[in-house]
Design an enzyme around this catalytic site. Sequence first.
Site, PDB file in Angstrom:
ATOM      1  N   SER A 224      11.090  39.610 -55.671  1.00  0.00           N
ATOM      2  CA  SER A 224      11.021  39.024 -57.016  1.00  0.00           C
ATOM      3  C   SER A 224      11.602  39.879 -58.138  1.00  0.00           C
ATOM      4  CB  SER A 224       9.559  38.676 -57.357  1.00  0.00           C
ATOM      5  OG  SER A 224       9.186  37.490 -56.714  1.00  0.00           O
TER       6      SER A 224
ATOM      7  N   SER B  29      10.760  35.758 -58.515  1.00  0.00           N
ATOM      8  CA  SER B  29       9.956  35.106 -59.521  1.00  0.00           C
ATOM      9  C   SER B  29      10.101  35.691 -60.930  1.00  0.00           C
ATOM     10  CB  SER B  29       8.480  35.187 -59.117  1.00  0.00           C
ATOM     11  OG  SER B  29       8.033  36.533 -59.136  1.00  0.00           O
TER      12      SER B  29
ATOM     13  N   LYS C 282       6.983  41.052 -67.908  1.00  0.00           N
ATOM     14  CA  LYS C 282       6.714  39.828 -67.151  1.00  0.00           C
ATOM     15  C   LYS C 282       5.290  39.355 -67.435  1.00  0.00           C
ATOM     16  CE  LYS C 282       6.947  38.051 -62.363  1.00  0.00           C
ATOM     17  NZ  LYS C 282       7.167  38.426 -60.946  1.00  0.00           N
TER      18      LYS C 282
END
Lengths: 482, 94, 482
Positions: free
Chosen positions: A170, A146, A71
């Site tokens: 997330s 997210s 990420k």
Amino acid sequence: MTNLTNLTDLTAKAAVDAIAAGDLDAAELFTAYREAAAAEDLNAYTWVADQTPDLSAAAALPLRGVPLAVKDLFCTQGVPSQAGSKILEGYRPPYDATVVAQLAAAGTSLLGKTNQDEFAMGSSNENSAYGPVKNPWDHTRVPGGSSGGSAAAVAAGLAPWALGTDTGGSIRQPAALCGIVGLKPTYGSVSRYGMIAFASSLDQAGPFARDVTDAALLYSHMHGRDPRDATSVGRPDADAIALPTGERLDGLRLGVPDDLTGEGVEPGVWTAFEAALETAKGLGATVERVALPHAGYGLNAYYVIAPAEASSNLARFDGVRYGARAEADDLITMYTKTRHDYMGTEVKRRILIGTYALSSGFYDAYYASAQKVRTLIARDFTTAFAGVDLIVTPTSPGVAFPLGAKTEDPLSMYLNDIFTIPISLAGIPALSLPCGLSEGLPVGLQLAGPAFSENRILEAAYALEQAFAFDNTPSAIGGAPS
Amino acid sequence: MIDRTQVLHVARLARLQLTDDEVERMSTELSSILDHIETISELDLSDVAPTAHVVASEGALRADAPRASLDHDVALAQAPDPADDGFRVPSPQA
Amino acid sequence: MSTTTYETVIGLEIHVQLKTATKMFCGCELTFGEPPNTRVCPVCLALPGALPVGNAEAIHLGIMIGHALGCEIAPRMKFDRKQYFYPDSPKGYQISQFDEPLCAGGEIGGVRINRVHLEEDAAKTIHAGASGRIHGSEASVVDFNRGGTPLAEIVTEPDIHSAEQAGEFLRLLRTTLRVLGVSDVNMEEGSLRCDANISIRPAGTTELGTKTELKNMNSFRYIERGIRAEVARQTALLDAGERIVQETLHFDPRTERLTSMRSKEEAQDYRYFPEPDLVPVPVDAAMLDRARAAMPELPAARQARFEADLSLHPDTAKLLAWRSELGDWFEAALAASPDGVSPQTAGPLANWTTNELLTRLGGDVDPATSKVTPAAMAQLVALVTARTVTAGAGKEVLDTLIAEGGDPAQIVEAKGLGAVGGEDTLAPIVAEALAANPDIAERLRGGDMKPMGVIIGHVMKATKGRADGGEVTKLVRAQLGV
Ligand SMILES: [Zn+2]
């Protein structure tokens, strides 16, 4: 020559074993993923390695050079780390996040950086400055957020596994919406150093994987006390992560919290959840109701604590030392214009909420009260775990929703995380496991346990995974689900 | 309810410029979010201790031993306006 | 004309840079004179993802300060974030302590201590524009080398009532901190900084007047002058029937003018909240004991010892004890005394040190920086005590020591400064003097001792000052039979 399609079909564990056995070349595997990632049409990646590195050394390490998607919230030395924000466009950190360094030391190789909601603020990945990510199951729908890019990449076979971060859901929510496994570990078990901070007291890194075994394998190389992170504790001694093996749940007591699972859950999700409970019973588990009387206030507390911490954590993005700067003749205008021009709406919204909650005269009513609610919620879980081993809920009240459906109503977007947030506030571990489909889209089952009970969660999830036999191949990439 | 003036005050504290439209929009959105948050006030929290950290750790200090600093060039490599070996900023005065 | 008399009320805030090897929250080395931005790292540059970890030594030094000032030490070390935007504060907040300072209460030199807390220092902003001060500058350049230096902020109660008392208190505090070894306490270099909160009120009233804050004064003399100037300004305002405005002032010692620092005047809302990146550290018995074991003798105790053990006059004892470098030099000289350590040796040595030596060197000079070694001083005083040289000749020897250094006995030898004494040598000279002044001799014989000085002067002239006045008087009396 091995068939490339087959290569990316391998789970990470299968790839590790094949490389160890000499049946698979790590560089060949990397190239297959690199080419797939470079050609992807989900907008899952914001950066992909442009060549295959020399993996001869990595192939001798425990994770054998198997590629890893990371990420974009994690700092990767010399590689763009933009956190989904324009303010960090092109930013290349001079250091690696501890988790990134740890996994590289264990033998993973960096395949790419994945798209995300800006500064991890969002539940749909539509808040990325680099465009929304599409759900591999239906390109008109969101992958969740997210960590949407990581979830979509793993679900679409564009990475064997990936790193995500979870502040209020997330990892778990996008894992659920993309039909893969996502683990949010106990707060403090994984270092936060080098993870661009959203809400310091909630943020925790965790793995995305196609199955429970891979999630366990990746997490087993992530945890540990980091002297650079004063909030990291690692795991208690002699509590290493074992790869799960059991296929029964005999004697396992599952608790379903009435206080959480009432309204707002889509019927299809509820049906899949109830079927999952039946499966669990069939494996020998018992299911009972538990009370979490304050969990319903979790969202309220979360939307004070997380924005408050975020408003402070994001103050460093001021145009002075790195990142974008708006030119101005005086300092204040430079600050305000930089932060206006290069931060997205959701980020600004949360900075304003957080600043308000901490401002003079409002601290007690908002921040101090939210921290007290946090105490009550943590206490609720402690009480509940005296009677049950794990608490189960749907991960998300709904399946993946259409792009744009909730962008105009922040509150309805926030409600996506109603099941995941109380767990984050309590700092306890939870895993999302695909348990079925609703309207052709994956439904996630969330299993939560007491602090440091990751082994128990992984064991139960593994047994359920075998019984569900969920087919995690997106049924209709590029089109509507069948 | 959070009005325009409050939005502007908070934006000033947070060093965020907002357009008139944004002030309007934030005022409405923040009000609805804060209204939702305020249901916390239903709870009696008078005897509850706040939680700042969920996991108890102790002695998380470091020894006073030097570690390598960044090379000067690396430190300044990402600076928007490097000058005189430092990070240049505009004057505080308009 | 002032009709009302006012009482001055002053509280001080003193910032002390602690003498650690590394910064408060990162491992960057605290060395002086490095090129700008060469002692920086992800933590002290506030790069995305970096996290602080507290320096154990800084906390140790903070506890020592608490012990020295008689404070209550908090049961835990808890940090908070103090939020404000300024280029010298890279995170957009300073890690400080808000509601739980490390030390509370205490007293030194008759001034009560409110609190002592730990925090990190700001970076250095070099104003690149025309004037050097903030006003009128075009741009600034930030150097983060010293940013993050550990600071102890010491806050007094408003117990100080004059500029002189403020100066006296600060000198005692500085000596105490220097003796503790916790700081360089150098005002010019900024390792000791002082702000003064000043108000006046009609004598006999108890309600505090509106206070102003006098900031950034970099010497004790300027502080005293600044306070005097501000008290005069406030007095004039009140006498004229005007009000005092709460503001922050800068004192320019060149012009004696006070100017309002408008840039900082904007109402501050620091939005303090507990630092989520730092878990509070318990201050346990071991830490307290370690700090106590490291405590040296403090000025007050040293003064008491000088008075009790060495029978020094309280003023002399205070001067030596409150100026630790003087006390150290004196004790080194005393230890080197050929006649051993006793009140008999200490008294003359202390007098020679505080009177003769300091007068010649200049009041503020550290004798360790002179050519006079403590051992030379001890020998000189021993020679005088033994009457091997007269006091007058001794002073000549001291002049030579200050100019050139060297060994007192050799100087006496080389310059022929040895005392002329003993009946055999001195009696003929006295006889000669009486013979040369028959009138005087007559008056002396008649019992009028006033003109004795004339004879002594004659003898002194003849012996080049190496005779002892007492001995001369004795011989005169003997020879004249009076
Ligand atoms: Zn540093």
